[in-house]
Design a protein around this motif. Sequence first.
Motif, PDB file in Angstrom:
ATOM      1  N   UNK A 139      40.801  41.905  44.407  1.00 14.28           N
ATOM      2  CA  UNK A 139      41.091  43.220  44.627  1.00 14.28           C
ATOM      3  C   UNK A 139      39.832  44.168  45.278  1.00 14.28           C
ATOM      4  N   UNK A 140      39.868  45.127  45.782  1.00 14.85           N
ATOM      5  CA  UNK A 140      38.915  45.868  46.607  1.00 14.85           C
ATOM      6  C   UNK A 140      38.865  47.178  45.882  1.00 14.85           C
ATOM      7  N   UNK A 141      37.475  47.628  45.649  1.00 14.30           N
ATOM      8  CA  UNK A 141      37.243  48.730  44.752  1.00 14.30           C
ATOM      9  C   UNK A 141      36.045  49.509  45.600  1.00 14.30           C
ATOM     10  N   UNK A 142      36.281  50.485  46.485  1.00 11.60           N
ATOM     11  CA  UNK A 142      35.163  51.102  47.017  1.00 11.60           C
ATOM     12  C   UNK A 142      34.547  50.069  47.891  1.00 11.60           C
ATOM     13  N   UNK A 143      33.231  49.932  47.560  1.00 11.11           N
ATOM     14  CA  UNK A 143      32.407  49.176  48.565  1.00 11.11           C
ATOM     15  C   UNK A 143      32.503  47.798  47.871  1.00 11.11           C
ATOM     16  N   UNK A 144      33.248  47.355  46.950  1.00 10.24           N
ATOM     17  CA  UNK A 144      33.107  46.162  46.210  1.00 10.24           C
ATOM     18  C   UNK A 144      34.260  45.267  46.504  1.00 10.24           C
ATOM     19  N   UNK A 145      34.271  44.030  46.185  1.00  8.35           N
ATOM     20  CA  UNK A 145      35.187  43.125  46.365  1.00  8.35           C
ATOM     21  C   UNK A 145      35.126  42.020  44.973  1.00  8.35           C
ATOM     22  N   UNK A 146      36.397  42.157  44.415  1.00  5.43           N
ATOM     23  CA  UNK A 146      36.229  41.317  43.115  1.00  5.43           C
ATOM     24  C   UNK A 146      36.940  39.978  43.405  1.00  5.43           C
ATOM     25  N   UNK A 147      36.167  38.968  42.955  1.00  3.81           N
ATOM     26  CA  UNK A 147      36.630  37.564  43.628  1.00  3.81           C
ATOM     27  C   UNK A 147      36.710  36.710  42.296  1.00  3.81           C
ATOM     28  N   UNK A 148      37.522  35.933  42.214  1.00  2.00           N
ATOM     29  CA  UNK A 148      37.568  34.622  41.313  1.00  2.00           C
ATOM     30  C   UNK A 148      37.182  33.364  41.759  1.00  2.00           C
ATOM     31  N   UNK A 149      36.529  32.503  41.133  1.00  2.00           N
ATOM     32  CA  UNK A 149      35.960  31.217  41.975  1.00  2.00           C
ATOM     33  C   UNK A 149      36.815  30.124  41.221  1.00  2.00           C
ATOM     34  N   UNK A 150      37.408  29.198  41.910  1.00  2.00           N
ATOM     35  CA  UNK A 150      38.194  28.400  41.467  1.00  2.00           C
ATOM     36  C   UNK A 150      37.458  27.300  40.377  1.00  2.00           C
ATOM     37  N   UNK A 151      36.066  27.099  40.759  1.00  2.00           N
ATOM     38  CA  UNK A 151      35.366  26.237  40.097  1.00  2.00           C
ATOM     39  C   UNK A 151      35.159  26.714  38.626  1.00  2.00           C
ATOM     40  N   UNK A 152      35.124  27.964  38.525  1.00  2.00           N
ATOM     41  CA  UNK A 152      35.257  28.671  37.206  1.00  2.00           C
ATOM     42  C   UNK A 152      36.404  28.494  36.272  1.00  2.00           C
ATOM     43  N   UNK A 153      37.449  27.559  36.730  1.00  2.00           N
ATOM     44  CA  UNK A 153      38.792  27.647  35.777  1.00  2.00           C
ATOM     45  C   UNK A 153      38.362  27.144  34.285  1.00  2.00           C
ATOM     46  N   UNK A 154      37.305  26.149  34.304  1.00  2.00           N
ATOM     47  CA  UNK A 154      36.852  25.572  32.980  1.00  2.00           C
ATOM     48  C   UNK A 154      35.919  26.538  32.332  1.00  2.00           C
ATOM     49  N   UNK A 155      35.412  27.677  32.506  1.00  2.51           N
ATOM     50  CA  UNK A 155      34.668  28.474  31.674  1.00  2.51           C
ATOM     51  C   UNK A 155      35.272  29.020  30.488  1.00  2.51           C
ATOM     52  N   UNK A 156      34.422  29.068  29.502  1.00  3.02           N
ATOM     53  CA  UNK A 156      34.922  29.571  28.477  1.00  3.02           C
ATOM     54  C   UNK A 156      35.790  31.000  28.415  1.00  3.02           C
ATOM     55  N   UNK A 157      35.407  31.994  29.146  1.00  2.00           N
ATOM     56  CA  UNK A 157      36.104  33.287  29.356  1.00  2.00           C
ATOM     57  C   UNK A 157      36.168  33.570  30.929  1.00  2.00           C
ATOM     58  N   UNK A 158      37.375  34.048  30.891  1.00  5.08           N
ATOM     59  CA  UNK A 158      37.732  34.647  32.259  1.00  5.08           C
ATOM     60  C   UNK A 158      37.049  35.771  32.769  1.00  5.08           C
ATOM     61  N   UNK A 159      36.390  35.687  33.897  1.00 10.87           N
ATOM     62  CA  UNK A 159      35.776  36.774  34.553  1.00 10.87           C
ATOM     63  C   UNK A 159      36.032  36.831  36.219  1.00 10.87           C
ATOM     64  N   UNK A 160      35.240  38.048  36.495  1.00  9.79           N
ATOM     65  CA  UNK A 160      35.326  38.082  38.115  1.00  9.79           C
ATOM     66  C   UNK A 160      33.806  38.275  38.483  1.00  9.79           C
ATOM     67  N   UNK A 161      33.727  37.900  39.803  1.00  9.26           N
ATOM     68  CA  UNK A 161      32.519  38.337  40.334  1.00  9.26           C
ATOM     69  C   UNK A 161      32.645  39.337  41.218  1.00  9.26           C
TER      70      UNK A 161
END
Length: 98
Positions: A5-27
Amino acid sequence: MGQLAFLKTFILVAIPLDANDNRRHVHVFRRGARHLHSVAKIWIESNGVKCVEIAESQLSAKENNMLIAAINNHWEFINEQISKTFRGEKTQPRNIEK
């Protein structure tokens, strides 16, 4: 890297390598920045339950609050976009507002 998603001056991103992290998150990245590095990491769940909170951030409190409000308001969409990224599917980012 899946743009969510896009929010004003930011881009929210998911990184496929994070699939195994304990909690879902966005960068969070700045739009149009010369150097691609995350300016924030935001958890969006805890044990599979919606829980939006800052994991780390270089942003102001006002920017963090704006991001948290927008993610809370568009949580279902962002969570589905993350699932698509982890499945290797193309995401359809859109502009979101708080």
